[in-house]
Design a protein around this motif. Sequence first.
Motif, PDB file in Angstrom:
ATOM      1  N   THR A  94       0.812  -1.215   0.000  1.00 37.05           N
ATOM      2  CA  THR A  94       0.000   0.000   0.000  1.00 37.05           C
ATOM      3  C   THR A  94       0.842   1.260   0.000  1.00 37.05           C
ATOM      4  N   ARG A  95       0.197   2.355  -0.391  1.00 33.90           N
ATOM      5  CA  ARG A  95       0.796   3.669  -0.201  1.00 33.90           C
ATOM      6  C   ARG A  95       0.532   4.080   1.245  1.00 33.90           C
ATOM      7  N   VAL A  96       1.286   5.050   1.715  1.00 36.92           N
ATOM      8  CA  VAL A  96       1.187   5.437   3.117  1.00 36.92           C
ATOM      9  C   VAL A  96       0.647   6.854   3.235  1.00 36.92           C
ATOM     10  N   GLY A  97      -0.326   7.022   4.124  1.00 39.13           N
ATOM     11  CA  GLY A  97      -0.844   8.344   4.449  1.00 39.13           C
ATOM     12  C   GLY A  97      -0.509   8.650   5.902  1.00 39.13           C
ATOM     13  N   HIS A  98      -0.702   9.871   6.306  1.00 39.03           N
ATOM     14  CA  HIS A  98      -0.439  10.258   7.692  1.00 39.03           C
ATOM     15  C   HIS A  98      -1.669  10.937   8.269  1.00 39.03           C
ATOM     16  N   GLU A  99      -1.935  10.647   9.527  1.00 44.99           N
ATOM     17  CA  GLU A  99      -3.080  11.217  10.225  1.00 44.99           C
ATOM     18  C   GLU A  99      -2.681  11.424  11.680  1.00 44.99           C
ATOM     19  N   ARG A 100      -3.329  12.375  12.333  1.00 45.67           N
ATOM     20  CA  ARG A 100      -3.080  12.582  13.768  1.00 45.67           C
ATOM     21  C   ARG A 100      -4.251  11.985  14.525  1.00 45.67           C
ATOM     22  N   ARG A 101      -3.945  10.991  15.368  1.00 41.54           N
ATOM     23  CA  ARG A 101      -4.984  10.297  16.127  1.00 41.54           C
ATOM     24  C   ARG A 101      -4.646  10.322  17.612  1.00 41.54           C
ATOM     25  N   PRO A 102      -5.685  10.305  18.478  1.00 41.96           N
ATOM     26  CA  PRO A 102      -5.403  10.253  19.922  1.00 41.96           C
ATOM     27  C   PRO A 102      -4.829   8.892  20.296  1.00 41.96           C
ATOM     28  N   MET A 103      -3.691   8.926  21.011  1.00 44.63           N
ATOM     29  CA  MET A 103      -3.025   7.688  21.412  1.00 44.63           C
ATOM     30  C   MET A 103      -2.470   7.811  22.815  1.00 44.63           C
ATOM     31  N   GLY A 104      -2.203   6.671  23.441  1.00 45.61           N
ATOM     32  CA  GLY A 104      -1.574   6.639  24.753  1.00 45.61           C
ATOM     33  C   GLY A 104      -2.568   6.863  25.872  1.00 45.61           C
ATOM     34  N   ALA A 105      -2.049   6.864  27.090  1.00 48.57           N
ATOM     35  CA  ALA A 105      -2.888   7.031  28.277  1.00 48.57           C
ATOM     36  C   ALA A 105      -3.481   8.438  28.349  1.00 48.57           C
ATOM     37  N   ASP A 106      -2.736   9.433  27.871  1.00 50.81           N
ATOM     38  CA  ASP A 106      -3.214  10.821  27.932  1.00 50.81           C
ATOM     39  C   ASP A 106      -4.079  11.207  26.741  1.00 50.81           C
ATOM     40  N   GLN A 107      -4.260  10.285  25.754  1.00 46.67           N
ATOM     41  CA  GLN A 107      -5.065  10.519  24.549  1.00 46.67           C
ATOM     42  C   GLN A 107      -4.621  11.771  23.791  1.00 46.67           C
ATOM     43  N   PRO A 111       1.034  11.665  15.394  1.00 45.12           N
ATOM     44  CA  PRO A 111       0.997  11.257  13.988  1.00 45.12           C
ATOM     45  C   PRO A 111       1.071   9.732  13.846  1.00 45.12           C
ATOM     46  N   VAL A 112       0.247   9.192  12.946  1.00 43.39           N
ATOM     47  CA  VAL A 112       0.171   7.746  12.714  1.00 43.39           C
ATOM     48  C   VAL A 112       0.219   7.512  11.207  1.00 43.39           C
ATOM     49  N   ARG A 113       0.893   6.438  10.786  1.00 46.61           N
ATOM     50  CA  ARG A 113       0.897   6.056   9.369  1.00 46.61           C
ATOM     51  C   ARG A 113      -0.397   5.303   9.074  1.00 46.61           C
ATOM     52  N   ILE A 114      -1.046   5.647   7.966  1.00 48.36           N
ATOM     53  CA  ILE A 114      -2.342   5.080   7.585  1.00 48.36           C
ATOM     54  C   ILE A 114      -2.195   4.322   6.264  1.00 48.36           C
ATOM     55  N   CYS A 115      -2.853   3.162   6.195  1.00 46.66           N
ATOM     56  CA  CYS A 115      -2.909   2.378   4.961  1.00 46.66           C
ATOM     57  C   CYS A 115      -3.931   3.030   4.030  1.00 46.66           C
ATOM     58  N   LYS A 116      -3.535   3.341   2.799  1.00 48.61           N
ATOM     59  CA  LYS A 116      -4.453   3.947   1.834  1.00 48.61           C
ATOM     60  C   LYS A 116      -5.434   2.912   1.288  1.00 48.61           C
ATOM     61  N   HIS A 117      -5.141   1.629   1.494  1.00 49.64           N
ATOM     62  CA  HIS A 117      -5.976   0.546   0.983  1.00 49.64           C
ATOM     63  C   HIS A 117      -7.185   0.308   1.889  1.00 49.64           C
ATOM     64  N   CYS A 118      -6.913   0.120   3.211  1.00 50.91           N
ATOM     65  CA  CYS A 118      -8.011  -0.206   4.139  1.00 50.91           C
ATOM     66  C   CYS A 118      -8.334   0.931   5.113  1.00 50.91           C
ATOM     67  N   GLY A 119      -7.467   1.937   5.209  1.00 49.08           N
ATOM     68  CA  GLY A 119      -7.733   3.090   6.062  1.00 49.08           C
ATOM     69  C   GLY A 119      -7.363   2.907   7.524  1.00 49.08           C
ATOM     70  N   LYS A 120      -6.808   1.743   7.894  1.00 46.27           N
ATOM     71  CA  LYS A 120      -6.441   1.491   9.289  1.00 46.27           C
ATOM     72  C   LYS A 120      -4.989   1.902   9.538  1.00 46.27           C
ATOM     73  N   ALA A 121      -4.658   2.095  10.817  1.00 41.59           N
ATOM     74  CA  ALA A 121      -3.302   2.497  11.195  1.00 41.59           C
ATOM     75  C   ALA A 121      -2.333   1.338  10.983  1.00 41.59           C
ATOM     76  N   ILE A 122      -1.150   1.667  10.489  1.00 42.01           N
ATOM     77  CA  ILE A 122      -0.111   0.658  10.293  1.00 42.01           C
ATOM     78  C   ILE A 122       0.645   0.526  11.614  1.00 42.01           C
ATOM     79  N   GLU A 123       0.692  -0.703  12.118  1.00 43.54           N
ATOM     80  CA  GLU A 123       1.317  -0.975  13.406  1.00 43.54           C
ATOM     81  C   GLU A 123       2.822  -0.815  13.299  1.00 43.54           C
ATOM     82  N   ASP A 124       3.418  -0.135  14.287  1.00 45.31           N
ATOM     83  CA  ASP A 124       4.858   0.060  14.336  1.00 45.31           C
ATOM     84  C   ASP A 124       5.480  -1.137  15.034  1.00 45.31           C
ATOM     85  N   ARG A 125       6.157  -2.001  14.303  1.00 46.46           N
ATOM     86  CA  ARG A 125       6.691  -3.261  14.848  1.00 46.46           C
ATOM     87  C   ARG A 125       7.719  -3.035  15.958  1.00 46.46           C
ATOM     88  N   MET A 126       8.506  -1.986  15.855  1.00 47.16           N
ATOM     89  CA  MET A 126       9.557  -1.742  16.849  1.00 47.16           C
ATOM     90  C   MET A 126       8.966  -1.262  18.177  1.00 47.16           C
TER      91      MET A 126
END
Length: 129
Positions: A94-107, A111-126
């Motif tokens: 897939t191509r990669v998009g970027h979006e800002r989403r609430p994350m972590g305990a403090d919400q 910035p998160v990498r987004i799959c242009k194919h399915c629209g879900k966040a790409i998990e950071d393996r590291m």
Amino acid sequence: MSVKQKEKKPLHLAKMNIKKGDTVLIITGKDKGKEGTVSRALPQVNKVIVEGLNIAKKHVRPQGQTRQGGIIEKAMPLHVSNVMLKCTECNEPTRVGHERRPMGADQKLRPVRICKHCGKAIEDRMRSS
């Protein structure tokens, strides 16, 4: 006669959508169609090294008592434009998009990498390991 080398970008200006630990599909070259994991990302020169792919034979001389000489096989860097990231959710290249989403305990918005194919966040393996 001097060989002109490509200038490296300063690290704070170098940005790539592919990171260490990502699964990628090679889309051009002798290893076209093969998949592998990025073992090293080189953002200053826009290249990545993929484990076990783009192998070249390199002749090395012995260095004293420490290293034996001979012909070694080494994974060489590929340009980022020649690889395509595989989504962790839909398992499609897939191509990669970027979006800002609430994350972590403090919400907090991060910035998160987004799959242009399915629209879900790409998990950071590291980070997840």
